[in-house]
Design a protein around this motif. Structure first.
Motif, PDB file in Angstrom:
ATOM      1  N   HIS A 125      -2.761  -7.857  -4.575  1.00  0.00           N
ATOM      2  CA  HIS A 125      -3.793  -6.815  -4.504  1.00  0.00           C
ATOM      3  C   HIS A 125      -3.150  -5.438  -4.309  1.00  0.00           C
ATOM      4  N   GLY A 126      -1.917  -5.277  -4.782  1.00  0.00           N
ATOM      5  CA  GLY A 126      -1.219  -4.001  -4.607  1.00  0.00           C
ATOM      6  C   GLY A 126      -0.538  -3.850  -3.259  1.00  0.00           C
ATOM      7  N   LEU A 127      -0.711  -4.822  -2.373  1.00  0.00           N
ATOM      8  CA  LEU A 127      -0.096  -4.742  -1.033  1.00  0.00           C
ATOM      9  C   LEU A 127       1.251  -5.455  -1.021  1.00  0.00           C
ATOM     10  N   LEU A 157     -13.788 -10.674  -0.722  1.00  0.00           N
ATOM     11  CA  LEU A 157     -12.968 -10.707  -1.948  1.00  0.00           C
ATOM     12  C   LEU A 157     -13.313 -11.926  -2.793  1.00  0.00           C
ATOM     13  N   LEU A 164     -16.302 -11.344  -4.775  1.00  0.00           N
ATOM     14  CA  LEU A 164     -16.019 -10.462  -5.916  1.00  0.00           C
ATOM     15  C   LEU A 164     -15.252 -11.190  -7.018  1.00  0.00           C
ATOM     16  N   THR A 210       2.723  -1.003   3.018  1.00  0.00           N
ATOM     17  CA  THR A 210       2.558  -0.513   1.654  1.00  0.00           C
ATOM     18  C   THR A 210       2.434   1.006   1.634  1.00  0.00           C
ATOM     19  N   GLY A 211       1.669   1.527   2.592  1.00  0.00           N
ATOM     20  CA  GLY A 211       1.502   2.976   2.674  1.00  0.00           C
ATOM     21  C   GLY A 211       2.827   3.675   2.934  1.00  0.00           C
ATOM     22  N   SER A 233       5.127   3.526  -0.020  1.00  0.00           N
ATOM     23  CA  SER A 233       4.696   4.442  -1.093  1.00  0.00           C
ATOM     24  C   SER A 233       5.016   5.890  -0.733  1.00  0.00           C
ATOM     25  N   GLY A 281      -1.613   2.299  -0.458  1.00  0.00           N
ATOM     26  CA  GLY A 281      -1.350   1.607  -1.715  1.00  0.00           C
ATOM     27  C   GLY A 281      -2.600   1.096  -2.409  1.00  0.00           C
ATOM     28  N   LEU A 282      -3.755   1.283  -1.778  1.00  0.00           N
ATOM     29  CA  LEU A 282      -5.008   0.793  -2.372  1.00  0.00           C
ATOM     30  C   LEU A 282      -5.713   1.900  -3.147  1.00  0.00           C
ATOM     31  N   LEU A 333      -9.068  -4.007  -2.473  1.00  0.00           N
ATOM     32  CA  LEU A 333      -8.058  -5.022  -2.795  1.00  0.00           C
ATOM     33  C   LEU A 333      -8.300  -5.549  -4.203  1.00  0.00           C
ATOM     34  N   TYR A 334      -9.568  -5.846  -4.485  1.00  0.00           N
ATOM     35  CA  TYR A 334      -9.900  -6.383  -5.804  1.00  0.00           C
ATOM     36  C   TYR A 334      -9.528  -5.379  -6.893  1.00  0.00           C
ATOM     37  N   THR A 342      -7.513  -2.747  -6.804  1.00  0.00           N
ATOM     38  CA  THR A 342      -6.084  -2.456  -6.901  1.00  0.00           C
ATOM     39  C   THR A 342      -5.344  -3.600  -7.582  1.00  0.00           C
ATOM     40  N   GLY A 343      -5.728  -4.820  -7.226  1.00  0.00           N
ATOM     41  CA  GLY A 343      -5.100  -5.975  -7.843  1.00  0.00           C
ATOM     42  C   GLY A 343      -5.344  -6.018  -9.342  1.00  0.00           C
ATOM     43  N   GLU A 369      -2.809  -5.472 -12.614  1.00  0.00           N
ATOM     44  CA  GLU A 369      -2.674  -6.466 -13.686  1.00  0.00           C
ATOM     45  C   GLU A 369      -2.864  -5.841 -15.070  1.00  0.00           C
TER      46      GLU A 369
END
Lengths: 309, 309
Positions: free
Chosen positions: A40-42, A78, A81, A101-102, A105, B41-42, B98-99, B101-102, B106
């Motif tokens: 999820h980008g983390l 999540l 979703l 992650t922050g 970055s 990062g989100l 999260l959704y 960003t993930g 992708e």
């Protein structure tokens, strides 16, 4: 100062035991990051987090990972979703990944971020990620021949599937995190924690300069066998040893580590195998290694410190 | 099919009102993404989320943003870690980011991800991010002359500080999201929601092809004034108009929009100003515009639909 090569749970228990017998500040753990995963980008570091949470006394003993008293509202939402939730992240645990992650970055290094997190959590033990480069433990599944990330194998497939090989993507070009080689060079003793040799310690060795530095300290390097009476205490170490052509025994562990160690600590359950270990030219220490409580962990810590030259 | 240019809360209420008087599927909202922010990062889209949550009936009416019944465990833990928490993210709300960003990582586009989220939440209204490129609403603070992101101004400083200018970084090169121009061209009516003209609608106009397309539909474009009796219903629209050299009045709004609209809907409170609007060559419709409940919103929706040619 002592140096510990660390994976997750087994290493965390050993570090807790060592911390009970010498000041935390004198311990540096070099932690596997081959299991790190971006979800999820983390940016998630399972082994660093397991060690951190355990040393802070906030680890979840029911799940074996994550934080105690955790809630799961983000993952529940999540799931609704349609997002991927096989890598379960608790609400409080998410904060660690958000923070990391922050900061990454913003340009901070993983060493710096790890120091910030461990400091916030009041941990005296110094944790160094093995590398700040990306090394990815990749596993090829036997049947499908698909290559997947370690976390997919370990968590998504619950390591309930045979594998045919492991590789550490990016390791040849990876550099040790600044400080790692110095710690290895200067440590009174280098301890390989009872972590999975093939997927927790091997990624650390896959960084060329770390492997070389440990080999140069072979006389002062001792491993604790994660295999007791032919079985892993936790996880798939025994099966992986078999699947990848090793022996799931203390001898198999000794042979795997023989380029790097001069001594192996094995459990009382394997006392009859001590001679076999010694015949490989490796000193064998027999003691209680299954760290079922903090006393046993501290006792194992004392035994290891007693091996200092 | 009707088209609505949308910011956050005001637009969401209007969309709910419109949805009560015609099928949701016939409504497409082009939503501001200039407020989007990357935190920890989100990838966070405040206006898209406000509209989505409001249309799904799960918006938090106490805070004015986020989800109702929200918990804050991740942020509490992040605070303990010393992380930045001025942009507060609830545990359930985190799932949306999260959704998104993930999926973006992708390779999915923001339009596609938005459709997935709105579909999961059962929203019939079609939401289109204005662009899939990065456009950043940047605000220069009057006193310090520092340029900050819109969210820093709006949330961190609680828009409690004077500004000297606004710009939309990246807008000149930005393309409209696929479908946006087609919707503008084909809509029976284009409605500019009662959102902040300078920082919610202006970013949409900052994408050259969108501005041009709306100008071509000027005869069929109507705005709802976010200023009622000289004040904004919510947020700093009135102060921003003053600070940036406009008039914080329905006339000020009319002048600001006059290149794009042929009609302005103003509140009953401003009925005496209707002639001033008409003197600008803009039709003026006077009605109740403060959407204090769903009946008023639906009534406003009906009035707007009545303006279709």
């Amino acid at each position: 100062m002592i140096c510990v090569l660390a994976g997750g749970v087994g290493a965390a228990r050993l570090l807790n035991g060592l911390k009970d017998v010498l000041p935390a500040e004198e311990i540096t753990a070099i932690v596997n990051t081959g299991d790190d995963v971006i979800m999820h980008g983390l940016y998630i570091c399972p082994d660093l987090d397991t060690v951190t949470y355990t040393l802070a006394g906030v680890n979840n003993t029911e799940t074996g990972w994550g934080l105690k008293g955790e809630t799961w509202l983000a993952m529940e939402s999540l799931k609704k979703l349609g997002g991927e939730t096989w890598f379960n992240l608790g609400d409080r645990d998410l904060a660690t990944h958000l923070y990391r992650t922050g900061r990454l970055s913003e340009g901070a290094g993983l060493k710096e971020v790890t120091a910030e997190i461990t400091s916030s959590m009041g941990i005296g033990v110094n944790l160094l990620p093995m590398t700040e480069n990306r090394v990815e433990t990749m596993v090829t599944l036997l049947e499908s021949e698909n290559e997947v990330s370690f976390q997919e194998y370990f968590v998504k497939y619950r390591h309930d599937v045979a594998i045919s090989s492991v590789r550490f993507n990016g390791s040849k070009e990876a550099k040790a995190t600044p400080g790692v080689i110095d710690v290895i060079n200067k440590a009174e003793i280098v301890i390989i924690a009872p972590s999975n040799p093939l997927v927790s310690i091997a990624p650390i060795f896959s960084v060329p300069e770390i492997s070389k530095a440990i080999k140069a300290r072979k006389k002062d390097t001792v491993a604790v066998s994660p295999i007791v009476a032919g079985a892993a205490i936790k996880g798939p170490a025994d099966r992986l040893l078999n699947e990848l052509g090793h022996e799931a025994s203390v001898e198999g562990v000794a042979k795997y580590y023989q380029d790097w160690i001069s001594a192996l600590v094995i459990d009382n359950a394997d006392f009859e195998r001590a001679k076999g270990i010694e015949s490989l030219g490796i000193n064998c220490v027999v003691t209680e290694t299954v760290m079922a409580d903090s006393q046993i962990a501290a006792s194992l810590g004392s035994t290891l410190l007693g091996l200092k030259r």
